[in-house]
Motif scaffolding. Structure first.
Motif, PDB file in Angstrom:
ATOM      1  N   PHE A   1      43.601  47.281  31.933  1.00  0.00           N
ATOM      2  CA  PHE A   1      42.756  46.106  31.704  1.00  0.00           C
ATOM      3  C   PHE A   1      43.298  44.877  32.442  1.00  0.00           C
ATOM      4  O   PHE A   1      42.528  44.037  32.922  1.00  0.00           O
ATOM      5  CB  PHE A   1      42.637  45.826  30.199  1.00  0.00           C
ATOM      6  CG  PHE A   1      41.649  46.715  29.502  1.00  0.00           C
ATOM      7  CD1 PHE A   1      40.286  46.571  29.720  1.00  0.00           C
ATOM      8  CD2 PHE A   1      42.067  47.711  28.641  1.00  0.00           C
ATOM      9  CE1 PHE A   1      39.368  47.386  29.076  1.00  0.00           C
ATOM     10  CE2 PHE A   1      41.163  48.540  27.998  1.00  0.00           C
ATOM     11  CZ  PHE A   1      39.811  48.381  28.217  1.00  0.00           C
ATOM     12  N   ASP A   2      44.642  44.756  32.530  1.00  0.00           N
ATOM     13  CA  ASP A   2      45.224  43.643  33.285  1.00  0.00           C
ATOM     14  C   ASP A   2      44.806  43.715  34.741  1.00  0.00           C
ATOM     15  O   ASP A   2      44.512  42.676  35.375  1.00  0.00           O
ATOM     16  CB  ASP A   2      46.747  43.681  33.176  1.00  0.00           C
ATOM     17  CG  ASP A   2      47.256  43.122  31.850  1.00  0.00           C
ATOM     18  OD1 ASP A   2      46.500  42.366  31.197  1.00  0.00           O
ATOM     19  OD2 ASP A   2      48.395  43.455  31.454  1.00  0.00           O
ATOM     20  N   ALA A   3      44.764  44.917  35.305  1.00  0.00           N
ATOM     21  CA  ALA A   3      44.365  45.065  36.706  1.00  0.00           C
ATOM     22  C   ALA A   3      42.911  44.656  36.898  1.00  0.00           C
ATOM     23  O   ALA A   3      42.557  43.997  37.888  1.00  0.00           O
ATOM     24  CB  ALA A   3      44.587  46.502  37.153  1.00  0.00           C
ATOM     25  N   LEU A   4      42.044  45.032  35.953  1.00  0.00           N
ATOM     26  CA  LEU A   4      40.641  44.631  36.041  1.00  0.00           C
ATOM     27  C   LEU A   4      40.499  43.119  35.923  1.00  0.00           C
ATOM     28  O   LEU A   4      39.689  42.489  36.622  1.00  0.00           O
ATOM     29  CB  LEU A   4      39.836  45.330  34.942  1.00  0.00           C
ATOM     30  CG  LEU A   4      39.645  46.844  35.083  1.00  0.00           C
ATOM     31  CD1 LEU A   4      39.010  47.418  33.823  1.00  0.00           C
ATOM     32  CD2 LEU A   4      38.768  47.151  36.305  1.00  0.00           C
ATOM     33  N   ALA A   5      41.318  42.517  35.020  1.00  0.00           N
ATOM     34  CA  ALA A   5      41.253  41.064  34.852  1.00  0.00           C
ATOM     35  C   ALA A   5      41.735  40.348  36.099  1.00  0.00           C
ATOM     36  O   ALA A   5      41.145  39.345  36.544  1.00  0.00           O
ATOM     37  CB  ALA A   5      42.089  40.652  33.640  1.00  0.00           C
ATOM     38  N   ALA A   6      42.823  40.836  36.701  1.00  0.00           N
ATOM     39  CA  ALA A   6      43.348  40.194  37.904  1.00  0.00           C
ATOM     40  C   ALA A   6      42.360  40.272  39.048  1.00  0.00           C
ATOM     41  O   ALA A   6      42.267  39.352  39.873  1.00  0.00           O
ATOM     42  CB  ALA A   6      44.675  40.852  38.294  1.00  0.00           C
TER      43      ALA A   6
ATOM     44  N   ASP B   1      34.182  43.654  36.910  1.00  0.00           N
ATOM     45  CA  ASP B   1      33.416  43.989  35.718  1.00  0.00           C
ATOM     46  C   ASP B   1      34.028  45.222  35.049  1.00  0.00           C
ATOM     47  O   ASP B   1      34.644  46.069  35.710  1.00  0.00           O
ATOM     48  CB  ASP B   1      31.962  44.291  36.085  1.00  0.00           C
ATOM     49  CG  ASP B   1      31.221  43.051  36.563  1.00  0.00           C
ATOM     50  OD1 ASP B   1      31.640  41.934  36.195  1.00  0.00           O
ATOM     51  OD2 ASP B   1      30.248  43.218  37.326  1.00  0.00           O
ATOM     52  N   LEU B   2      33.830  45.316  33.733  1.00  0.00           N
ATOM     53  CA  LEU B   2      34.276  46.527  33.042  1.00  0.00           C
ATOM     54  C   LEU B   2      33.435  47.710  33.499  1.00  0.00           C
ATOM     55  O   LEU B   2      32.201  47.622  33.561  1.00  0.00           O
ATOM     56  CB  LEU B   2      34.158  46.366  31.522  1.00  0.00           C
ATOM     57  CG  LEU B   2      35.150  45.431  30.839  1.00  0.00           C
ATOM     58  CD1 LEU B   2      34.847  45.362  29.350  1.00  0.00           C
ATOM     59  CD2 LEU B   2      36.579  45.898  31.057  1.00  0.00           C
ATOM     60  N   PRO B   3      34.070  48.832  33.810  1.00  0.00           N
ATOM     61  CA  PRO B   3      33.296  50.004  34.259  1.00  0.00           C
ATOM     62  C   PRO B   3      32.521  50.682  33.129  1.00  0.00           C
ATOM     63  O   PRO B   3      31.652  51.511  33.387  1.00  0.00           O
ATOM     64  CB  PRO B   3      34.375  50.929  34.822  1.00  0.00           C
ATOM     65  CG  PRO B   3      35.620  50.564  34.086  1.00  0.00           C
ATOM     66  CD  PRO B   3      35.518  49.086  33.840  1.00  0.00           C
TER      67      PRO B   3
END
Length: 712
Positions: A232-237, A241-243
């Motif tokens: 989730f940190d990688a997606l936030a950085a 969008d959430l997959p």
């Protein structure tokens, strides 16, 4: 006139009896039934014997749902405490051996009749064994960190899964609901009114959401939690969008239930023991709750529920359980105990070769136990438990003794040496006797109360017996009990019903005629009409063997004998009628009449020995009852009435008290013990057996001559 002529014939036969008939009639009530020893013991002796069994649990009287489950377990443990050391010691040993075996593919079948304590025995022993085993993991399906739309199976220490499942569910809800609240905020979280009013950044959102998972309580899951947060940190950085949405994330707890209100749950520590039924529960749910422990199921459910056996055998063979397609399979370490009867076992074994491979342990419960002081003490404990459970007066020694004696009457045929192991029957009998005692305001349940309860049972189930006897007494069925006739005899057939109080016996009139033949042939009309069962046919063939052995050593037997069961009343007899058939044939050959006032039961061997048969008490009591009513109508028979039984069946005599006492004290009815064909012939005819054999030889010689002439 018919009855008079028959009575006169019987009188003539009786005059010869004193000098020719051996005195072998049982005349003592103690020979006709056995008394329990419980009443004769001292209080100290009874207490010492009873000390082997725990008192009925006080918790069994609770009524609220949560407590009732533990009460059921307590009752099962109490039942197992009766069953394991006395009623089913061998089966308990097999079950314990199975529980000690750690082979993952070894499962158990507990066989026997309903009411013997099968489920209680295996459940109680399983709880004892599983309490010493380590608690199995809690399994939970969670998102795969590297592919959030896929499931990952996480194993956690027992007892932590529920809290972790709730915490990760909250984390995922918080992230998915707030993910789109801010797309590019790089705030470092510094204090200030403007900053506090703004929604958190994605990085802040992840940090806040995971704070509930990154605690000492979930140390065992820290590695997984770290990987999931990193995803989730990688997606936030990346401000991505959430997959997946919340509904696509796997959060499903799989664990053995400790909820005391759940079906089959015992709430015990250690490995789980689950008692379930596929009629109410899903197999997958039961297996997951029992994982790491024991699952107990009715075997019949596997036949009643479509696909149940295929699904169970697949899961047990692979040791994997598919919870949901595309999800990782759940490792399955549950072992299964099936409870059922012989019919269900045979059906499952016939349906699949996998059954006997998987269910390699078999514990078959006994239908009876030895009648000894320990068995009597177990009956006393059972009576006490039934009284406590139903809130009825406790049993005094006479009440326990009468229950024991009735248990012997149900003891699988060996009535003077064994007691039935049917706990359900014993509980019902005890409860009914206790109800009689309560109705009369007694403080204790006595032997008289038990006798009253048994009499009520027989009366309520006696309609069929009354109808058949009325037909005989009214003359609608021609079944005489006075007089004598050549080639005719009263055998005894049994009607069998459920419950067993409906069982009764009546005379089966058997007739035989003989004529010349080219070779020996015993023509059984029932067999020729394809109405005879296998036992009946075997009996007829045995008679042919006796005739050949006794009379066919020096010449062929040119004989055709025709056998007919007349006035059979639809009863069952099997080969127990073979003795009566033989006596009818010998009477026809010798032209010597047989008394109607005596009935015969017993199988005959090819060498003339009388062999034991079943239902001997029912047969004696049935003929005694019919003869008693005939006497009440005014019938008089010189020499009295009686039943001839194989001498070996003396070990089985457990007649009802009123029948045993009447036979012993009134003298008009006798129970004769016979060892051989010759014993019976002398009693039935009043003629020495040697004389009868001489007449038979002479008749066979004449039939041989006639048959030879015809053949020529």
């Amino acid at each position: 006139m018919w009855g008079k002529r028959r009575t006169e014939a019987a009188s003539g036969l009786a005059q010869a009896a004193p000098s020719t008939v051996p005195s072998r009639a049982l005349t003592s009530a103690d020979d006709l039934r056995r008394r329990a020893g419980w009443e004769s013991l001292s209080d100290g002796e009874r207490d010492a014997l009873r000390s082997a069994f725990a008192p009925f649990p006080a918790s069994a009287s609770v009524t609220d749902l949560a407590a009732s489950v533990s009460a059921d377990a307590a009752v099962q443990d109490w039942v197992a405490g009766l069953v394991a050391p006395t009623f089913q010691a061998e089966s308990a040993q097999v079950i314990r051996a199975w529980l000690d075996d750690t082979t993952p593919h070894a499962h158990l079948f507990v066989g026997g009749a309903s009411g013997q304590g099968r489920t209680s025995l295996v459940a109680s022993l399983a709880r004892q064994a599983m309490a010493q085993r380590p608690a199995p993991h809690d399994y939970i399906y969670v998102p795969e960190p590297s592919a959030l739309d896929q499931a990952y199976l996480l194993a956690l220490p027992r007892g932590t899964g529920k809290d972790f499942a709730a915490a990760i569910d909250q984390t995922l809800r918080q992230i998915t609901s707030g993910w789109d609240g801010d797309d590019d905020d790089d705030s470092d979280g510094s204090s200030g009114s403007a900053a506090s009013a703004a929604p958190p950044s994605k990085a802040q959102l992840v940090a806040l959401a995971f704070s509930g998972l990154e605690t000492p309580a979930f140390t065992s899951a820290s590695a997984y939690v770290g990987k999931l947060r990193a995803a989730f940190d990688a997606l936030a950085a990346a401000q991505a969008d959430l997959p997946v949405g919340y509904d696509d994330l796997a959060t499903w707890l799989v664990r053995a239930s400790t909820d005391p209100t759940a079906a089959g749950a015992s709430g015990q520590q250690g490995a789980p023991v689950i008692i379930g039924t596929l009629i109410r529960d899903k197999l997958e749910d039961l297996l997951t709750r029992a994982n790491g422990g024991i699952l107990i199921l009715p075997a019949a459910d596997l036949l009643a529920v479509d696909g149940a056996w295929l699904n169970l055998s697949a899961a047990l063979s692979s040791r994997r359980l598919i919870v949901k397609n595309t999800w990782p399979a759940l490792p399955l370490t549950a072992r299964v105990a099936l409870v059922g009867g012989g019919g269900v076992y045979n059906a499952l074994a016939s349906a699949s070769s996998e059954f006997t491979r998987l269910f390699r342990y078999e514990a078959w419960l006994n239908s009876s136990i030895a009648w000894n002081p320990s068995g009597e003490a177990a009956y006393a404990a059972m009576a006490d438990g039934a009284a406590r459970y139903h809130g009825l007066p406790a049993f005094d020694p006479s009440g326990v003794a009468r229950l024991i004696e009735e248990g012997a009457r149900r003891g699988d045929g060996l009535n003077r040496g064994y007691l039935t192991s049917d706990l359900l029957l014993l509980r019902d009998l005890a409860a009914e006797a206790g109800s009689v005692a309560r109705a009369r305001g007694a403080s204790a349940t006595s032997g008289a109360d038990m006798a009253t309860a048994l009499q009520r049972r027989r009366a309520s189930q006696g309609a069929n017996a009354r109808r058949v006897r009325e037909a005989i007494l009214s003359g609608q069925a021609n079944t005489p009990t006075a007089g004598a006739a050549v080639g005719q005899i009263n055998g005894l057939g049994v009607y069998e019903f459920h419950p067993s109080e409906g069982n009764f016996a009546v005379p089966t009139r058997i007739s035989a005629t003989v004529s010349p033949g080219r070779d020996e042939r015993l023509l059984d009309i029932e067999r020729e009409a394809e109405q005879a069962d296998a036992d009946h046919v075997r009996g007829a063939l045995t008679i042919e063997g006796y005739l050949a052995y006794r009379y066919g050593q020096t010449r062929p037997l040119n004989l055709t004998a025709r056998i007919r069961f007349e006035q059979e009343h639809g009863t069952t007899g099997g080969d127990s009628a073979s003795g009566a058939i033989l006596f009818a044939v010998l009477s026809a050959l010798a032209q010597v009449p047989i008394r109607y006032s005596y009935a015969v039961t017993g199988a005959v061997g090819q060498y003339g020995e009388m062999q034991p048969i079943g239902s001997v008490n029912t047969k004696i009591e049935g003929f005694w009852e019919l003869c008693r009513q005939r006497r009440a109508q005014g019938e008089q028979v010189d020499g009295g009435y009686g039943v001839l039984i194989p001498a070996v069946n003396a070990r089985d005599l457990m007649l009802r008290d009123e029948v045993a006492e009447a036979i012993a004290s009134e003298g008009w009815f006798r129970v004769w013990l016979i060892n051989t064909v010759d014993d019976a012939l002398a009693i039935l005819t009043g003629v020495p057996a040697a004389d009868i054999h001489t007449r038979v030889e002479q008749r066979l010689q004449r039939l041989h001559e006639l048959g030879t002439q015809r053949g020529g």
